[in-house]
Design a protein around this motif. Structure first.
Motif, PDB file in Angstrom:
ATOM      1  N   ILE A  74     -22.458 -17.685 -25.611  1.00  0.00           N
ATOM      2  CA  ILE A  74     -22.254 -19.132 -25.647  1.00  0.00           C
ATOM      3  C   ILE A  74     -23.102 -19.729 -26.768  1.00  0.00           C
ATOM      4  O   ILE A  74     -24.316 -19.562 -26.798  1.00  0.00           O
ATOM      5  CB  ILE A  74     -22.635 -19.792 -24.306  1.00  0.00           C
ATOM      6  CG1 ILE A  74     -21.756 -19.253 -23.182  1.00  0.00           C
ATOM      7  CG2 ILE A  74     -22.526 -21.315 -24.407  1.00  0.00           C
ATOM      8  CD1 ILE A  74     -22.172 -19.722 -21.791  1.00  0.00           C
ATOM      9  N   ILE A  77     -21.968 -25.844 -25.489  1.00  0.00           N
ATOM     10  CA  ILE A  77     -21.360 -26.291 -24.231  1.00  0.00           C
ATOM     11  C   ILE A  77     -21.171 -27.799 -24.328  1.00  0.00           C
ATOM     12  O   ILE A  77     -22.129 -28.527 -24.593  1.00  0.00           O
ATOM     13  CB  ILE A  77     -22.252 -25.965 -23.015  1.00  0.00           C
ATOM     14  CG1 ILE A  77     -22.502 -24.458 -22.923  1.00  0.00           C
ATOM     15  CG2 ILE A  77     -21.618 -26.493 -21.732  1.00  0.00           C
ATOM     16  CD1 ILE A  77     -23.528 -24.070 -21.876  1.00  0.00           C
ATOM     17  N   ILE A  86     -16.388 -24.647 -23.930  1.00  0.00           N
ATOM     18  CA  ILE A  86     -17.416 -23.669 -24.257  1.00  0.00           C
ATOM     19  C   ILE A  86     -17.014 -22.986 -25.557  1.00  0.00           C
ATOM     20  O   ILE A  86     -15.873 -22.551 -25.708  1.00  0.00           O
ATOM     21  CB  ILE A  86     -17.559 -22.623 -23.136  1.00  0.00           C
ATOM     22  CG1 ILE A  86     -18.006 -23.289 -21.841  1.00  0.00           C
ATOM     23  CG2 ILE A  86     -18.517 -21.521 -23.548  1.00  0.00           C
ATOM     24  CD1 ILE A  86     -18.003 -22.358 -20.651  1.00  0.00           C
ATOM     25  N   ILE A 109     -19.869 -25.203 -15.072  1.00  0.00           N
ATOM     26  CA  ILE A 109     -20.532 -25.379 -16.367  1.00  0.00           C
ATOM     27  C   ILE A 109     -22.021 -25.659 -16.222  1.00  0.00           C
ATOM     28  O   ILE A 109     -22.813 -25.284 -17.088  1.00  0.00           O
ATOM     29  CB  ILE A 109     -19.809 -26.487 -17.168  1.00  0.00           C
ATOM     30  CG1 ILE A 109     -19.089 -25.858 -18.331  1.00  0.00           C
ATOM     31  CG2 ILE A 109     -20.714 -27.554 -17.654  1.00  0.00           C
ATOM     32  CD1 ILE A 109     -18.362 -26.806 -19.213  1.00  0.00           C
ATOM     33  N   LEU A 112     -24.477 -22.751 -16.731  1.00  0.00           N
ATOM     34  CA  LEU A 112     -24.434 -21.991 -17.983  1.00  0.00           C
ATOM     35  C   LEU A 112     -25.474 -22.484 -18.982  1.00  0.00           C
ATOM     36  O   LEU A 112     -25.866 -23.640 -18.962  1.00  0.00           O
ATOM     37  CB  LEU A 112     -23.036 -22.087 -18.597  1.00  0.00           C
ATOM     38  CG  LEU A 112     -21.882 -21.605 -17.731  1.00  0.00           C
ATOM     39  CD1 LEU A 112     -20.567 -21.867 -18.425  1.00  0.00           C
ATOM     40  CD2 LEU A 112     -22.028 -20.131 -17.412  1.00  0.00           C
ATOM     41  N   LYS A 114     -26.874 -21.996 -23.332  1.00  0.00           N
ATOM     42  CA  LYS A 114     -26.653 -21.448 -24.670  1.00  0.00           C
ATOM     43  C   LYS A 114     -27.333 -20.092 -24.765  1.00  0.00           C
ATOM     44  O   LYS A 114     -28.406 -19.888 -24.218  1.00  0.00           O
ATOM     45  CB  LYS A 114     -27.243 -22.369 -25.733  1.00  0.00           C
ATOM     46  CG  LYS A 114     -26.397 -23.549 -26.074  1.00  0.00           C
ATOM     47  CD  LYS A 114     -27.026 -24.290 -27.237  1.00  0.00           C
ATOM     48  CE  LYS A 114     -26.188 -25.479 -27.611  1.00  0.00           C
ATOM     49  NZ  LYS A 114     -26.751 -26.204 -28.762  1.00  0.00           N
TER      50      LYS A 114
END
Length: 140
Positions: A74, A77, A86, A109, A112, A114
């Motif tokens: 990732i 986001i 994403i 989300i 999550l 980076k």
């Protein structure tokens, strides 16, 4: 009425009927449930991006409108108006794989970050400096 005019009228009627049938088939095409379908192709996000960068025409025939499962890191986001996006890309890469999440996936989300490695499944709609996947679901 002459035979030529009758043939022209018949051709017009057949043409209009054909158009109506084609539009009806396309309009009533069933929606694909990405979560229930198995992926057509599974690969790393950078491989998908490289394929499009190297030969977009060949990649379109290989990936377009297919359910693709990608594994990647990732890099971004975004959440706006209850829609999650994403972006998967490697450091130093100019492009990435942009994954537009399905509405049901929006709640996932928040967990999550980076730099996290993730697996996402979605439908490939093409390449515009980035590969675009829609109706995506988060697998892990």
């Amino acid at each position: 009425m002459s035979k030529k005019i009758k043939n022209i009228i018949l051709a017009i009627i057949l043409g209009i009927t054909g158009i109506i049938i084609i539009v009806n088939i396309v309009y009533n095409k069933p929606h694909i449930s990405v979560s229930e379908a198995s992926p057509d192709i599974t690969l790393v996000s950078q491989k998908l991006l490289n394929d499009f960068e190297n030969n977009e025409f060949e990649s379109n025939s290989k990936y377009l409108d297919k359910i693709i499962e990608v594994n990647g890191t990732i890099s971004e986001i975004n959440v706006s108006e209850n829609k999650g996006i994403i972006t998967l890309s490697d450091e130093g890469s100019m492009g990435g794989v942009i994954c537009h999440l399905s509405p049901e996936e929006h709640t996932k989300i928040a967990s999550l970050k980076k730099g996290q490695n993730i697996k996402i499944k979605g439908i490939c709609t093409g390449y515009l400096m980035d590969v675009i996947l829609v109706k995506c679901i988060i697998i892990n």
